[in-house]
Design a protein around this motif. Sequence first.
Motif, PDB file in Angstrom:
ATOM      1  N   GLU B  10      35.383  44.554  93.179  1.00 40.00           N
ATOM      2  CA  GLU B  10      35.977  45.509  94.124  1.00 40.00           C
ATOM      3  C   GLU B  10      35.144  46.781  94.206  1.00 40.00           C
ATOM      4  O   GLU B  10      35.015  47.386  95.271  1.00 40.00           O
ATOM      5  CB  GLU B  10      37.406  45.849  93.702  1.00 40.00           C
ATOM      6  CG  GLU B  10      38.374  44.694  93.872  1.00 40.00           C
ATOM      7  CD  GLU B  10      39.749  44.938  93.248  1.00 40.00           C
ATOM      8  OE1 GLU B  10      40.654  44.167  93.557  1.00 40.00           O
ATOM      9  OE2 GLU B  10      39.890  45.890  92.453  1.00 40.00           O
ATOM     10  N   LEU B  14      33.478  48.415  97.499  1.00 36.90           N
ATOM     11  CA  LEU B  14      33.606  49.823  97.863  1.00 36.90           C
ATOM     12  C   LEU B  14      32.229  50.439  98.105  1.00 36.90           C
ATOM     13  O   LEU B  14      32.028  51.196  99.066  1.00 36.90           O
ATOM     14  CB  LEU B  14      34.362  50.576  96.765  1.00 36.90           C
ATOM     15  CG  LEU B  14      34.589  52.059  97.009  1.00 36.90           C
ATOM     16  CD1 LEU B  14      35.383  52.280  98.299  1.00 36.90           C
ATOM     17  CD2 LEU B  14      35.330  52.689  95.823  1.00 36.90           C
ATOM     18  N   LYS B  17      31.042  49.323 101.420  1.00 42.32           N
ATOM     19  CA  LYS B  17      31.752  50.035 102.488  1.00 42.32           C
ATOM     20  C   LYS B  17      31.175  51.435 102.681  1.00 42.32           C
ATOM     21  O   LYS B  17      30.930  51.873 103.805  1.00 42.32           O
ATOM     22  CB  LYS B  17      33.240  50.110 102.133  1.00 42.32           C
ATOM     23  CG  LYS B  17      34.069  50.834 103.172  1.00 42.32           C
ATOM     24  CD  LYS B  17      35.440  51.177 102.636  1.00 42.32           C
ATOM     25  CE  LYS B  17      36.029  52.317 103.439  1.00 42.32           C
ATOM     26  NZ  LYS B  17      37.169  52.919 102.769  1.00 42.32           N
ATOM     27  N   LYS B  38      37.432  41.494  99.712  1.00 44.34           N
ATOM     28  CA  LYS B  38      37.732  42.913  99.966  1.00 44.34           C
ATOM     29  C   LYS B  38      37.069  43.389 101.252  1.00 44.34           C
ATOM     30  O   LYS B  38      37.682  44.098 102.046  1.00 44.34           O
ATOM     31  CB  LYS B  38      37.227  43.769  98.791  1.00 44.34           C
ATOM     32  CG  LYS B  38      38.154  43.736  97.609  1.00 44.34           C
ATOM     33  CD  LYS B  38      39.360  44.653  97.838  1.00 44.34           C
ATOM     34  CE  LYS B  38      40.501  44.182  96.952  1.00 44.34           C
ATOM     35  NZ  LYS B  38      41.803  44.701  97.345  1.00 44.34           N
ATOM     36  N   MET B  42      38.585  44.980 104.644  1.00 44.00           N
ATOM     37  CA  MET B  42      38.193  46.300 105.161  1.00 44.00           C
ATOM     38  C   MET B  42      37.797  46.226 106.628  1.00 44.00           C
ATOM     39  O   MET B  42      38.163  47.082 107.429  1.00 44.00           O
ATOM     40  CB  MET B  42      37.007  46.847 104.360  1.00 44.00           C
ATOM     41  CG  MET B  42      37.365  47.267 102.948  1.00 44.00           C
ATOM     42  SD  MET B  42      35.839  47.575 102.022  1.00 44.00           S
ATOM     43  CE  MET B  42      36.505  47.995 100.418  1.00 44.00           C
ATOM     44  N   LEU B 143      28.803  49.872  91.706  1.00 45.64           N
ATOM     45  CA  LEU B 143      29.080  50.637  92.929  1.00 45.64           C
ATOM     46  C   LEU B 143      27.895  51.541  93.274  1.00 45.64           C
ATOM     47  O   LEU B 143      27.389  51.535  94.398  1.00 45.64           O
ATOM     48  CB  LEU B 143      30.352  51.463  92.724  1.00 45.64           C
ATOM     49  CG  LEU B 143      30.986  52.178  93.919  1.00 45.64           C
ATOM     50  CD1 LEU B 143      32.425  52.546  93.596  1.00 45.64           C
ATOM     51  CD2 LEU B 143      30.240  53.420  94.354  1.00 45.64           C
ATOM     52  N   ILE B 178      35.446  57.382  92.160  1.00 49.83           N
ATOM     53  CA  ILE B 178      35.328  56.989  93.566  1.00 49.83           C
ATOM     54  C   ILE B 178      34.553  58.063  94.324  1.00 49.83           C
ATOM     55  O   ILE B 178      35.027  59.190  94.462  1.00 49.83           O
ATOM     56  CB  ILE B 178      36.727  56.838  94.209  1.00 49.83           C
ATOM     57  CG1 ILE B 178      37.648  55.981  93.332  1.00 49.83           C
ATOM     58  CG2 ILE B 178      36.603  56.281  95.621  1.00 49.83           C
ATOM     59  CD1 ILE B 178      37.219  54.569  93.173  1.00 49.83           C
ATOM     60  N   GLN B 181      33.151  59.387 101.161  1.00 43.61           N
ATOM     61  CA  GLN B 181      32.242  58.940 102.221  1.00 43.61           C
ATOM     62  C   GLN B 181      31.229  60.040 102.553  1.00 43.61           C
ATOM     63  O   GLN B 181      30.072  59.753 102.840  1.00 43.61           O
ATOM     64  CB  GLN B 181      33.052  58.548 103.465  1.00 43.61           C
ATOM     65  CG  GLN B 181      32.225  57.907 104.575  1.00 43.61           C
ATOM     66  CD  GLN B 181      31.655  56.548 104.186  1.00 43.61           C
ATOM     67  OE1 GLN B 181      32.379  55.628 103.847  1.00 43.61           O
ATOM     68  NE2 GLN B 181      30.333  56.423 104.199  1.00 43.61           N
TER      69      GLN B 181
END
Lengths: 544, 380, 180
Positions: B10, B14, B17, B38, B42, B143, B178, B181
């Motif tokens: 996941e 992310l 994304k 995932k 999205m 990530l 996290i 963006q």
Amino acid sequence: MESVDYQNVISDKDIRRFPISITTTEVNLTGSWRFYKPEFKEKISPCSVGCPANTNIPKYIHYLLKNDMDRAVEVLRRENPFPATCGRVCPHFCQSKCNRKDYDGAVEIKQIERFVGDYALKVPPKKAKVLSSKKVAVVGGGPAGLSCAYFLALGGYRVDLFEKERFLGGLLIYGIPDYRLPKEVATKEIENILEVGNINVNLGVDVNKEKVEELKKNYDAVFVALGLSEDKTPGNVAIDNEHVFSGYELLKEIKVNGRVDLDGDNISVLGGGNVAFDIARSIRRAGKDVNIICMETLETSPAFEDEKKEAIEEGIKVVDSRFLQNLKITDRGLHLQLRGVDKVLDNYEPVLNDYVEYMDTDILIVAIGRKREESILGIEGVFFGGDFYNGAKTVIEAVASGKKAAFEIMAKLEGKEFKLMNEDDQFFRSTDDFDEYKVIPFERININYFSEQKPIKLSRLAANERVNNFNEIVMKPSLEKILREAKRCFSCGVCNECKTCWFFCPDMCIDVHEKVDFDYSFCKGCGVCSEECPRGVIDMVEDK
Amino acid sequence: MNKDMMLGSEAVALGVKLSRPKVISAYPITPQTHIIEKLSEMVDGGELDASFIRVESELSAISAALGASQAGVRAFTATSSHGLALMHEILHWIAGSRLPVVLVNANRAIGSPWNIWTDQSDSMSQRDLGWMQVYCETAQEALDTVLQAFYVAEKVLLPIMVMIDGFILSHTLEEVIIPSQEQADKFLPPYKPEYFLDVDNPLSFGNAAKGDVFYHLREDMQCSMEASFGVIREAHNRFDEAFGRKYDFVEGYCLDDAEIVFVIAGALTGTIRVAVDKLRDLGIKAGLLKIRYFRPFPADIIKELLKTKEHVIVLNRSVSFGSAGQLTQEVKNALYYEPNKPNIYDYILSLGGKDVFVEDIVNLAKDVGNLKTSKMLWRE
Amino acid sequence: MIEIRFHGRGGQGAVIASKILAYAYFLDGYHSQAFPTYGAERRGAPVAAYVRVDDKFINVRSPVVNPDYVIVMSGKLADTVDVSSGIKENGLILINSELNADYYNFEEKCRVMCFDVSGIALKYGLGTKIMPIINVPILGVFSKITNSVSLESLKRATPRFVSTGIDKNIEALEEAYNLA
């Protein structure tokens, strides 16, 4: 290959060159490697050969599927001005030649033609120009005469058309019952033919031998398609219009008045052709008991199979292999003496056996065929066609004979040699001689592209729904069904822009638009297009 | 700081994304991971403006990625084990075409016999393609590495394969910081290729090339690999600036005074860290060298870090049968010219998901005196 | 570091329970980790899942062999699977069972506790009689008896990993907590 130059497209000295070339593969003219080349060559489909008028069936089906109905109509009318009529009454010889016949069932061309034909009713053809000062006389306003006049008019000739009756159409208007061919359909189609122009119609003109001689003097050419003018009768029977009637005349009366009154409930019809079945079925619709007496067996009698089947469904009794030997008029009606028939010879003479049978009936209707006016046939320099020339045949055969005569006349008047084939524009490809073309056999169809699918099922009125009216029996299939059926067409030898060749061409040198174009600069002549074409349109020929 | 818990796969999704790819192509069935699940959610939910191309095999998935990248957009795909093997041919083409595709591979064994668990033989089999390869230890690293991968690939113009160990990372729920963006966009600029499929500016891609051209195009790929060190370093610096997390080609742990050094790549690194701690508690000077970048292989850095050590135990999770573990080959290669090179042990640690416990590693270090450098070492 | 091992059968939700628990610890401010053993992922096959909790980042990724706590999703499983394997001294085994804890006689020195979570699950319509879904309520029992994770965090963690019957699960979780 040397000319492909990889450029320093990335300036960063560390990243350096990319496998991208600013020059293109176009510099590599792979066409120079070729020693065989593909050629676009449409062939003739077996159905087109089967059709007496050589209608380009795959082509109009293609346009139908492209939703280009006007083009579909154009293709149909190029060979036959009666698509709506033929879509109903034609026995569709084409279907018996269909390559799909032994695969999963012939394409139901008849209903497709009817569909396009009905659309065509609303689309009058374009007016033709007068291109010649010459004039042609056409005698007889039936399908043969109208067809001849139509093609002559299209070719730029003026035509004077002579018809004995009050309306044009011949058997279409005066013969075929409405449940097979509604009058409005034939009438509209005739109107459309006249829309082409150049045709001057003269109704109520009875043309005899002298009149033909006179026309011959006054016109540059004369076409005679008078049809069959007189009933044949068994030697010992005369039409008295009391007990014995002419089937042809009764049919005419029904078409004109919508009904006929006969004094009697038990009717016998003599004859095994379409006229016999048509009159029997028409009278049946007035609630009478009807039987048909014919020399042939039911199976070998010349009427269309549908007619026979439907007649029996409607409760008509067929007394087959019987010859009417004698007939006695009594106060109760008619007393018939019938003889058994072993077989019928080619000249329609029966071979009788010893069996004898008697039958009582109120009325006898004679429908064993008609004769022509023989004296006219002797006139030289006149073109003949239709049933008058060929004997009782189908509508499409009459149309074809009129068409052929029109082209013969035009060739003669233009001082050219008449050719059955016209390779350039396929305007008239006609009849028997297909030497120059190859007809596509089933083996040339790339069957991998077609999955088995049965023809559409037609909906018909049930016998009890039709015996009291003259409504059309075969119901018009839905658009969806028509398109599904149209998609079954292999389009044998006729390009339908399926683009299979374009898809497979490894050199991307094929362009498909109406036809297939090859870019011979790059075509290596690998033959994949020809091999894959589902319908045999691309030939590989030696490249010199 | 926004923290959450998520599975390794996941976290990759992310990262993808946040990288704003335009095309994601994937084969959705076994051996696929949650990454694609995932991402498809999205895309479906409108969170990610990309085309999701579901195909019928991994060969098609990677081919679609090639096409998309050649058309000039950021393209991503993910796979695992047999799926990666099926992609092999097109992996060559993507590298040869110099397309910056990013692929995440969940490291899993390849049969026979059937085995769905983790080892690195799938990606090690693809080491010579011209793809860069990065191995990740944690979900966070996965990530972050995805974001870095797009940056690096698009600058170097070579594709990158990011590895996460199957299950022990891909299916493990752990905490992840996290990124926003905005941060990601600041770090990773939009992809603007200079050359791509464009009908208005026709070029020919991958046209036939004879040996003299081909040879030098391959030389150029090697040049780019060599030049990529600068780009990767730059990416790490920029990443640190944007996100405050430091990354390098390799990562040392208790390395400075270490006498016994374990070399490893991937998620099992964490377990080795704990073992090193235990060994230190026992008074054994153990250390760890984690390899992140396997391609390009940072030989010079590794040489400097290891040349004075006494024992180097290379923990391989794949084998080049008839030779050595691939990691061992590289480490030996890096140290070849050192006069006093350490004893280098070629140790095959875990294949097909064979469990590795801290105690195993502790015992291995304790037993270092009995290990041989002359042959491949397998566990009892 | 706290290490927890779940034993269950495929379909009982042990893996989801491990995730909820790890996430709840995370919400309580700990570092945590959850992962399953993967095998033949079939309904009914025995599965194990692990949770680690610590106050610093957890590096180790090997299966839990010396658990502090063992959670057994169904009593019958304890008859066939060695659920007490490697448990730490004074560790606790929590078993979903109607039986008395005395029924289970493990070699290891540990505490055993039985609780009929299935009864609660069925009361709230979770699962079927044959396979009640007890993965959420059993965490309520765990929370109460160990006092190592808060009920509030379990309640917050549940919706993240449970897609249907969230309310029922949380009600069952609370009831299990209160009754334990």
